[in-house]
Design a protein around this motif. Structure first.
Motif, mmCIF file in Angstrom:
data_model
loop_
_atom_site.group_PDB
_atom_site.id
_atom_site.type_symbol
_atom_site.label_atom_id
_atom_site.label_comp_id
_atom_site.label_asym_id
_atom_site.label_seq_id
_atom_site.Cartn_x
_atom_site.Cartn_y
_atom_site.Cartn_z
ATOM 1 N N VAL A 91 0.930 -1.286 -0.146
ATOM 2 C CA VAL A 91 0.010 0.004 -0.011
ATOM 3 C C VAL A 91 1.003 1.267 0.066
ATOM 4 C CG1 VAL A 91 -1.699 1.219 1.224
ATOM 5 C CG2 VAL A 91 -2.053 -1.339 1.164
ATOM 6 N N ARG A 92 0.499 2.343 -0.754
ATOM 7 C CA ARG A 92 1.262 3.378 -0.969
ATOM 8 C C ARG A 92 0.485 4.740 -0.203
ATOM 9 N NH1 ARG A 92 5.982 4.298 -3.996
ATOM 10 N NH2 ARG A 92 6.239 6.420 -4.351
ATOM 11 N N ASN A 93 1.010 5.350 0.734
ATOM 12 C CA ASN A 93 0.440 6.462 1.403
ATOM 13 C C ASN A 93 1.387 7.555 1.500
ATOM 14 O OD1 ASN A 93 -1.845 7.604 1.976
ATOM 15 N ND2 ASN A 93 -1.007 7.977 4.266
ATOM 16 N N LEU A 94 1.229 8.634 1.092
ATOM 17 C CA LEU A 94 2.153 9.956 1.020
ATOM 18 C C LEU A 94 3.409 9.686 0.507
ATOM 19 C CD1 LEU A 94 1.095 11.224 4.795
ATOM 20 C CD2 LEU A 94 0.364 12.153 2.689
ATOM 21 N N GLY A 95 3.518 8.864 -0.482
ATOM 22 C CA GLY A 95 4.576 8.693 -1.326
ATOM 23 C C GLY A 95 5.381 7.589 -0.932
ATOM 24 N N ARG A 138 4.488 0.583 1.759
ATOM 25 C CA ARG A 138 4.653 -0.376 3.078
ATOM 26 C C ARG A 138 4.038 -1.594 2.691
ATOM 27 N NH1 ARG A 138 0.638 1.968 7.589
ATOM 28 N NH2 ARG A 138 1.769 3.847 6.910
ATOM 29 N N CYS A 156 -4.026 -2.396 7.687
ATOM 30 C CA CYS A 156 -3.054 -1.494 6.936
ATOM 31 C C CYS A 156 -1.916 -0.940 7.766
ATOM 32 C CB CYS A 156 -3.777 -0.303 6.186
ATOM 33 S SG CYS A 156 -4.914 -0.968 4.839
ATOM 34 N N THR A 157 -1.890 -1.255 9.072
ATOM 35 C CA THR A 157 -0.968 -0.542 9.794
ATOM 36 C C THR A 157 0.621 -1.407 9.926
ATOM 37 O OG1 THR A 157 -1.718 -1.513 11.810
ATOM 38 C CG2 THR A 157 -2.556 0.612 11.349
ATOM 39 N N PRO A 158 0.595 -2.815 9.544
ATOM 40 C CA PRO A 158 2.054 -3.220 9.744
ATOM 41 C C PRO A 158 2.981 -2.849 8.493
ATOM 42 C CG PRO A 158 0.479 -4.663 9.822
ATOM 43 C CD PRO A 158 -0.481 -3.525 9.550
ATOM 44 N N HIS A 159 4.190 -2.563 9.040
ATOM 45 C CA HIS A 159 5.306 -2.523 7.837
ATOM 46 C C HIS A 159 6.250 -3.878 7.970
ATOM 47 C CE1 HIS A 159 4.423 1.560 8.513
ATOM 48 N NE2 HIS A 159 5.192 2.159 7.669
ATOM 49 N N LEU A 160 5.639 -4.781 7.276
ATOM 50 C CA LEU A 160 6.403 -6.225 7.194
ATOM 51 C C LEU A 160 7.629 -5.931 6.299
ATOM 52 C CD1 LEU A 160 3.303 -8.301 6.742
ATOM 53 C CD2 LEU A 160 4.539 -7.631 8.814
ATOM 54 N N GLU A 161 8.753 -6.764 6.488
ATOM 55 C CA GLU A 161 9.801 -6.999 5.667
ATOM 56 C C GLU A 161 9.550 -7.506 4.507
ATOM 57 O OE1 GLU A 161 13.389 -5.307 5.331
ATOM 58 O OE2 GLU A 161 12.292 -5.503 7.338
#
Lengths: 417, 65
Positions: B6-10, B13, B31-36
């Motif tokens: 997902v892409r937000n504010l450029g 993630r 939509c909150t995780p930042h997975l590797e």
């Protein structure tokens, strides 16, 4: 014959008196057509206020007077030792849960400058359209934001013109700015010999300005109408609230306690939901479409007096439209901070709660991020052991990180956006 | 491995990963995780729902390594 002359003179005098009165708006009036060069508008300044910080630390001093008294009594009973009592009094407390924060609302102050084209070289030109008595009698200002920005106008906060200001907290308003005038502006005294005196005493509520405004999702409309002698040239300040569509984020709120040796110890790391603006890209500047429609009152003759009753008035209407920069990227991006490096692209620390729950280690302000980095780099820590917070791990490039690696990689506090 | 980005504010993630390409329009995700993730090849675009905002669909991209 002599009586007849007196009668005619008397009638003429009466006509003159009734003609020269302040209640007349003009001597003659004519609509002359469209001219878009008489007035100009600019957005002089658009400024976004800082994001409201909804989270407040809870301590003794933020409580009410009754709660303070009760807390001091409880702490006194619980900590008979003076040092422990003082330490407990100075500490922070709370439920451990921090309320969620919304970073999608922005308060915007816009200052519009309305100016007339003052071409004094055409002052005595019969075809000229400028005199010192000219004024902008009516204007309608619209500001439209493109739907693609996923943001909308929310409400008015305040509206300020050259003639006064209004506090508003709604989506529309309609106000008059009045001033009570008590005087005799058209007073005529012909002297005692003429035995005819007329004093046009007026007690009027003189209305300076009629104001209207409305807000819809993507448009702000401001309408002003000046009454007699009121020129709408000048600045208009409009404070409005903007709402972006929201996108979910999680930020970390570290809670530190001071231990006996004076160093800071991390007692918990709270995960707090925040809403940030939802936009797939972050353009350098957000633009809006500004348009102005106006009615221009040109005084073709009679402008050598201040009164308006002797003016030969010519009306022009005009309009201006242009795309203007509303605010730059730095003003609308949320100010969140992470810890990482910028060598070969930005790499930041992550917080692994479970295998499928990894979050960016980001903080709501620089202060929290700096304190956390300071805690990570504390030389008293085991330098080669991976950092655990409870059962959760800190990761860098997918692997657990040690305090030594934090120092070796020269990690620093970085803005997330 | 397939990744949902997902892409937000450029900023992109990775919010989900799976060994199979299960991703379809209308699916809901946190939509909150930042997975590797290691996205290399673009597969498709899908319209997902973030569970935090059930009324607003987001465009997400599916990649594979």
């Amino acid at each position: 014959m002599r009586k007849f002359s007196f009668l005619i003179a008397g009638l003429l005098l009466l006509l003159t008196i009734t003609a020269c009165t302040s209640v007349k708006r003009f001597k003659s009036v004519e609509y002359k057509g469209e001219d878009n060069s008489l007035v100009d508008v600019e957005l002089f300044n658009a400024r976004i206020s800082d994001e409201p910080v909804a989270v407040r630390e809870k301590n003794l001093w933020t409580l009410s007077a009754n709660a303070q008294t009760r807390l001091v009594q409880i702490l006194d009973e619980r900590y008979p030792d003076n040092e422990q009592f003082m330490s407990a009094m100075a500490g922070s407390f709370g439920t451990g849960e921090t309320p969620s924060q919304d970073l999608t609302r922005k308060d915007l102050r816009m200052i519009f400058t309305i100016s007339k084209n003052r071409d004094y070289s055409l002052l005595n030109d019969a075809g000229g359209r400028f005199s010192p008595a000219d004024r902008i009698e009516y204007l309608k200002l619209s500001l439209i934001i493109p739907e693609s920005y996923n943001r909308r106008f929310h409400e008015w906060n305040r509206y300020i013109t050259e003639y006064g200001d209004i506090d508003i907290a709604d989506v529309s308003f309609s106000r008059n700015l009045d001033l009570s005038v008590d005087g005799s502006p058209g007073g005529v005294d012909l002297g005692s010999e003429a035995a005819l005196a007329r004093s046009e005493k007026q007690v009027v509520s003189k209305r300076y300005l009629k104001l209207n405004g409305s807000i819809s999702d993507y448009r702000v409309v401001i309408e002003e109408e000046g009454t007699r002698e009121v020129d709408l040239t000048g600045n208009i300040t409009a404070d409005v609230s903007l709402l972006f569509d929201g996108f979910p984020e999680i930020v970390m709120v570290p809670v530190f306690t001071t231990v006996e040796d004076g160093s800071m110890e991390l007692s918990s790391l709270n995960l707090v939901d925040v809403e940030v603006p939802a936009m797939s890209e972050a353009p350098d500047t957000l633009y809006a479409d500004l348009s102005l429609n106006y009615i221009y009152r040109h005084v073709a003759s009679g402008w050598n007096t201040f009164a308006e009753w002797d003016d030969k008035v010519e009306y022009y209407q005009g309009s201006i439209s242009r795309r203007i920069p509303l605010f730059p990227k730095k003003d609308y991006l949320p100010r969140l901070y992470c810890i990482g490096t910028e060598q070969g692209g930005k790499d930041a620390l992550k917080y692994r709660k479970t295998q499928e729950k990894e979050y960016l280690l980001q903080f709501r302000d620089r202060h929290d991020a700096s304190r956390f980095l300071e805690w990570l780099q504390n030389p008293s820590r085991q330098q080669s052991d991976p950092v655990f917070i409870g059962s959760s791990k800190l990761l860098y490039k997918g692997d657990p990180i040690t305090p030594l690696e934090v120092i070796q990689n020269q990690m620093k506090v970085l803005p997330v956006y | 491995m397939y990744y949902l980005i997902v892409r937000n504010l450029g900023a992109p993630r990775c919010v989900d990963r799976n060994e199979e390409d299960l991703y379809e329009d209308g699916m809901s995700f946190d939509c909150t995780p930042h997975l590797e993730c290691d996205p290399k090849e673009f597969v498709k675009e899908v319209e997902i729902i973030c569970i935090e905002h059930p009324d607003d669909p987001f465009i997400a991209m599916v990649f594979r390594d």
